[in-house]
Design a protein around this motif. Structure first.
Motif, short mmCIF file in Angstrom:
data_model
loop_
_atom_site.label_atom_id
_atom_site.label_comp_id
_atom_site.label_asym_id
_atom_site.label_seq_id
_atom_site.Cartn_x
_atom_site.Cartn_y
_atom_site.Cartn_z
N TRP A 202 39.05 45.89 49.59
CA TRP A 202 39.95 45.19 48.66
C TRP A 202 39.29 45.10 47.29
O TRP A 202 38.12 44.78 47.17
CB TRP A 202 40.25 43.77 49.14
N GLU A 203 40.07 45.36 46.25
CA GLU A 203 39.61 45.16 44.88
C GLU A 203 40.69 44.41 44.11
O GLU A 203 41.89 44.60 44.35
CB GLU A 203 39.30 46.50 44.20
N GLN A 204 40.25 43.59 43.18
CA GLN A 204 41.18 42.82 42.37
C GLN A 204 41.61 43.60 41.14
O GLN A 204 40.79 44.24 40.48
CB GLN A 204 40.54 41.50 41.91
N THR A 205 42.89 43.54 40.85
CA THR A 205 43.41 44.05 39.60
C THR A 205 44.23 42.95 38.95
O THR A 205 44.67 42.00 39.61
CB THR A 205 44.29 45.30 39.80
N ILE A 206 44.43 43.09 37.67
CA ILE A 206 45.24 42.11 36.93
C ILE A 206 46.70 42.52 36.97
O ILE A 206 47.05 43.68 36.66
CB ILE A 206 44.77 42.00 35.46
N LEU A 207 47.54 41.61 37.37
CA LEU A 207 48.99 41.82 37.37
C LEU A 207 49.58 41.04 36.21
O LEU A 207 49.44 39.81 36.15
CB LEU A 207 49.59 41.35 38.69
N LYS A 208 50.22 41.74 35.28
CA LYS A 208 50.85 41.08 34.14
C LYS A 208 52.35 41.33 34.18
O LYS A 208 52.80 42.48 34.17
CB LYS A 208 50.27 41.60 32.81
N LEU A 209 53.11 40.25 34.24
CA LEU A 209 54.56 40.36 34.29
C LEU A 209 55.13 40.26 32.89
O LEU A 209 54.48 39.75 31.96
CB LEU A 209 55.15 39.27 35.18
N ASP A 210 56.38 40.70 32.72
CA ASP A 210 56.95 40.70 31.38
C ASP A 210 57.36 39.31 30.90
O ASP A 210 57.81 39.16 29.77
CB ASP A 210 58.15 41.66 31.29
N ASP A 211 57.20 38.26 31.75
CA ASP A 211 57.40 36.90 31.27
C ASP A 211 56.09 36.28 30.80
O ASP A 211 56.05 35.10 30.44
CB ASP A 211 58.03 36.03 32.37
N GLY A 212 55.01 37.08 30.78
CA GLY A 212 53.71 36.60 30.34
C GLY A 212 52.84 36.06 31.45
O GLY A 212 51.69 35.70 31.21
N ALA A 213 53.36 36.00 32.67
CA ALA A 213 52.57 35.49 33.79
C ALA A 213 51.44 36.45 34.14
O ALA A 213 51.60 37.67 34.07
CB ALA A 213 53.47 35.28 35.01
N LEU A 214 50.30 35.88 34.51
CA LEU A 214 49.13 36.65 34.90
C LEU A 214 48.73 36.28 36.32
O LEU A 214 48.82 35.12 36.71
CB LEU A 214 47.95 36.38 33.97
N ALA A 215 48.27 37.28 37.07
CA ALA A 215 47.81 37.01 38.43
C ALA A 215 46.83 38.10 38.84
O ALA A 215 46.75 39.16 38.21
CB ALA A 215 48.99 36.99 39.40
N HIS A 216 46.06 37.79 39.86
CA HIS A 216 45.28 38.82 40.52
C HIS A 216 46.11 39.43 41.63
O HIS A 216 46.91 38.74 42.27
CB HIS A 216 43.99 38.25 41.11
N ARG A 217 45.89 40.69 41.87
CA ARG A 217 46.50 41.34 43.03
C ARG A 217 45.40 42.11 43.75
O ARG A 217 44.61 42.81 43.12
CB ARG A 217 47.62 42.28 42.62
N LEU A 218 45.34 41.97 45.07
CA LEU A 218 44.39 42.74 45.85
C LEU A 218 45.00 44.09 46.19
O LEU A 218 46.11 44.16 46.74
CB LEU A 218 44.02 41.99 47.14
N VAL A 219 44.30 45.16 45.84
CA VAL A 219 44.78 46.51 46.12
C VAL A 219 43.78 47.21 47.02
O VAL A 219 42.58 46.95 46.99
CB VAL A 219 44.99 47.32 44.82
N ARG A 220 44.28 48.13 47.85
CA ARG A 220 43.44 48.88 48.76
C ARG A 220 42.82 50.07 48.03
O ARG A 220 43.52 50.87 47.42
CB ARG A 220 44.25 49.38 49.96
N VAL A 221 41.52 50.17 48.13
CA VAL A 221 40.79 51.30 47.53
C VAL A 221 40.05 52.01 48.65
O VAL A 221 39.17 51.41 49.29
CB VAL A 221 39.80 50.82 46.45
N PRO A 222 40.39 53.28 48.93
CA PRO A 222 39.70 54.01 50.02
C PRO A 222 38.21 54.10 49.74
O PRO A 222 37.78 54.39 48.62
CB PRO A 222 40.36 55.39 49.99
N LYS A 223 37.42 53.87 50.74
CA LYS A 223 35.96 53.90 50.58
C LYS A 223 35.46 55.31 50.26
O LYS A 223 34.47 55.47 49.55
CB LYS A 223 35.28 53.38 51.85
N LYS A 224 36.14 56.32 50.72
CA LYS A 224 35.67 57.68 50.50
C LYS A 224 35.74 58.08 49.04
O LYS A 224 35.09 59.04 48.63
CB LYS A 224 36.47 58.66 51.34
#
Length: 546
Positions: A522-544
């Motif tokens: 799992w890695e965190q990325t920034i999620l920015k919505l068009d209403d200005g809201a900010l959040a972290h999102r966990l995305v899957r990153v293959p280890k290979k």
């Protein structure tokens, strides 16, 4: 529901502070739009929203009424008979209400210091646990987020509101009629808040004022009764031998009574869920939060004095969840005056539903912003009305389930207790977390917060929460089914712990086991919505690919 499309984007790294801890904590700093004070936080926490998408409509009046409206809901009107039963005497009952104030006040000081440390983060416990226990990574955010979702119901207050509505209409109810009216009441509360943040806050404040005036009226009426200026005969009878019956009280009864008192004070922390919507939050909360708690505590004690001046102990014990209605009948009769006051109590209960919805919707939104729940956009978005529709919908759905599912006879006491126990459990962890946070911030040479709780106050908060964790296991003297429900007395404790354990299993499977089995991390990325809201999102990153 009008949820906007979202994009994932990287951001420039914020200034970071390396911790000397072996777990390589990283700290960022950001100044929010609501204050000039910086928020220093561990980097894995949800990002600071410099410009709050929910606006900055919360002033000191709203802070006072968000807390007061959640506290003055149905507890002081519906629980006096249970508290008296547990205490055994009028005198000890009043002492329990005072003790409840000191317990709430000590915990309030913990929230105030945390808010001073993180002045641009809403969500109260979500944030404070996240920052107190950043390792194991995502553990506390995941467990607390899941239990917050699962316990996001307000069924007990909706049921009591329905009971008072039937009493107001002078109509008999059946269990399913009661459930139907409770669902309708909660649905109306959600619809009231769904379409505009500023006006929903104003409406909540207006109803909060009505609630305050209602309790003030009861308090003053009680003093008038106590002075012998009404038709009530011998209003001082319950106070002549105020501690008669105390010896019959048991450890279980005392704990059960304190649980109900604690339920009645729940809400002293509600406004901390909207910290990022408050201008100069530390300065505002420093006096407005203690004011709301102090005023409520004084009115609670006076309201109980009013009940005991108008009715006998036996009548109060038999009143179940309509003690205030008994007071109105004794003092004003069964005519129009009593009906009007019952209407005010209905308004009070409805205002409580609004206050809880406002606070817990922000808490759920903050859980979503951490990225550990699925469907991050659902929790975080404020489209299309500038309100947290996702959290509102979830609370409505779970509340309806908890109204319809439990047996009608035991629903109130069981659901009240079920909600209190996790609050005490996480309250204990929160107060310990404040001590950890102090040590960690001192080690990093971070600026001292503008507000700091007394050490003795923090110690009392730890002990009070520890008491509420341990003592519910103590059995009643009448046996395992001799509590205030018809089944095993500690069912609510076991269920609460079981749900928290399930949340821990969810963390292990979702964060640890699946990545190991499927070969990703799992890695965190920034999620920015068009209403200005900010959040972290966990995305899957293959280890290979690393």
């Amino acid at each position: 529901m009008g949820v906007p499309s979202a994009v994932l984007e990287s951001t420039e790294p914020l200034p970071q502070y390396d911790s000397s801890d072996s777990d390589s904590l990283q700290y960022t700093t950001e100044v929010g739009g609501n204050t000039t004070k910086a928020t220093y936080q561990e980097a894995s926490g949800a990002p600071v929203e410099v410009n709050s998408p929910l606006g900055y409509s919360v002033g000191w009046i709203t802070v006072v009424f968000l807390n007061l409206s959640k506290m003055i809901g149905t507890g002081v009107f519906s629980t006096p008979s249970t508290v008296l039963k547990g205490a055994g005497s009028v005198g000890l009952t009043l002492i329990y209400w005072v003790l409840g104030y000191f317990m709430a006040s000590s915990n309030l000081s913990v929230y105030m210091e945390f808010a001073s440390c993180f002045p641009s983060r809403s969500g109260s416990e979500v944030v404070y646990l996240e920052q107190s226990y950043p390792r194991p990574k995502y553990f506390f955010p995941t467990v607390f987020a899941m239990q917050t979702v699962l316990f996001s119901f307000s069924s007990s207050n909706a049921v009591v509101l329905a009971q008072y509505l039937f009493k107001l209409a002078d109509s008999d109810s059946t269990p399913w009629k009661l459930k139907g009216v409770a669902v309708a009441c909660y649905t109306v509360a959600v619809l009231v808040l769904a379409f505009n943040t500023r006006w929903s806050l104003r409406l909540a404040n207006a109803i909060g004022l009505v609630k305050l005036l209602t309790l003030v009226f009861i308090a003053i009426s009680g003093l008038v009764v106590l002075g012998g200026h009404t038709s009530v005969k011998d209003p001082k009878a319950n106070f002549r031998h105020a501690f008669e019956g105390t010896s019959a009280a048991t450890a279980y009864g005392a704990t059960n009574a304190l649980t109900k008192v604690w339920f009645s004070f729940a809400g002293y922390e509600n406004a901390f869920n909207v910290v990022n919507e408050v201008r100069n939050p530390t300065k505002t909360f420093r006096w407005s939060a203690p004011l709301s708690l102090g005023v409520t505590a004084v009115l609670y004690v006076l309201a109980n004095i009013a009940y005991f001046s108008a009715a006998t102990k036996e009548e109060i014990l038999e009143s179940k969840v309509v003690a205030a209605g008994l007071f109105f009948e004794k003092v004003f009769g069964t005519g129009g005056a009593a009906s009007a006051l019952n209407f005010l109590i209905c308004m009070s209960a409805f205002g409580n539903l609004l206050a809880v919805l406002i606070g817990q919707s922000r808490m759920l939104r903050e859980c979503g912003r951490q990225g550990v729940l699925p469907f991050t956009t659902f929790w975080t978005s404020t489209r299309p009305f500038g309100t947290p529709l996702g959290p509102y919908f979830l609370k409505w759905a779970l509340t309806v389930i908890m109204i319809l599912a439990p047996p009608a006879g035991d629903a109130f006491n069981f659901i009240v207790d079920l909600g209190v126990y996790p609050a005490s459990f996480f309250g204990f962890l929160l107060t310990i977390g404040l001590v950890i946070t102090r040590v960690r911030r001192a080690r990093l040479n971070l600026p001292a917060p503008d507000y700091k709780a007394w050490h003795v106050t923090v110690g009392f908060a730890i002990l009070s929460n520890l008491y509420m964790i341990i003592m519910p296991w103590y059995p009643p003297s009448t046996g395992a089914t001799g509590g205030d429900v018809s089944f095993w007395y500690a069912t609510y404790v076991a269920v609460a712990i079981g749900i928290i354990a399930i949340c821990g299993v969810y963390y292990y499977v979702w964060i640890k086991l699946l990545p190991r089995i499927q070969g990703f991390k799992w890695e965190q990325t920034i999620l920015k919505l068009d209403d200005g809201a900010l959040a972290h999102r966990l995305v899957r990153v293959p280890k290979k690919n690393q």
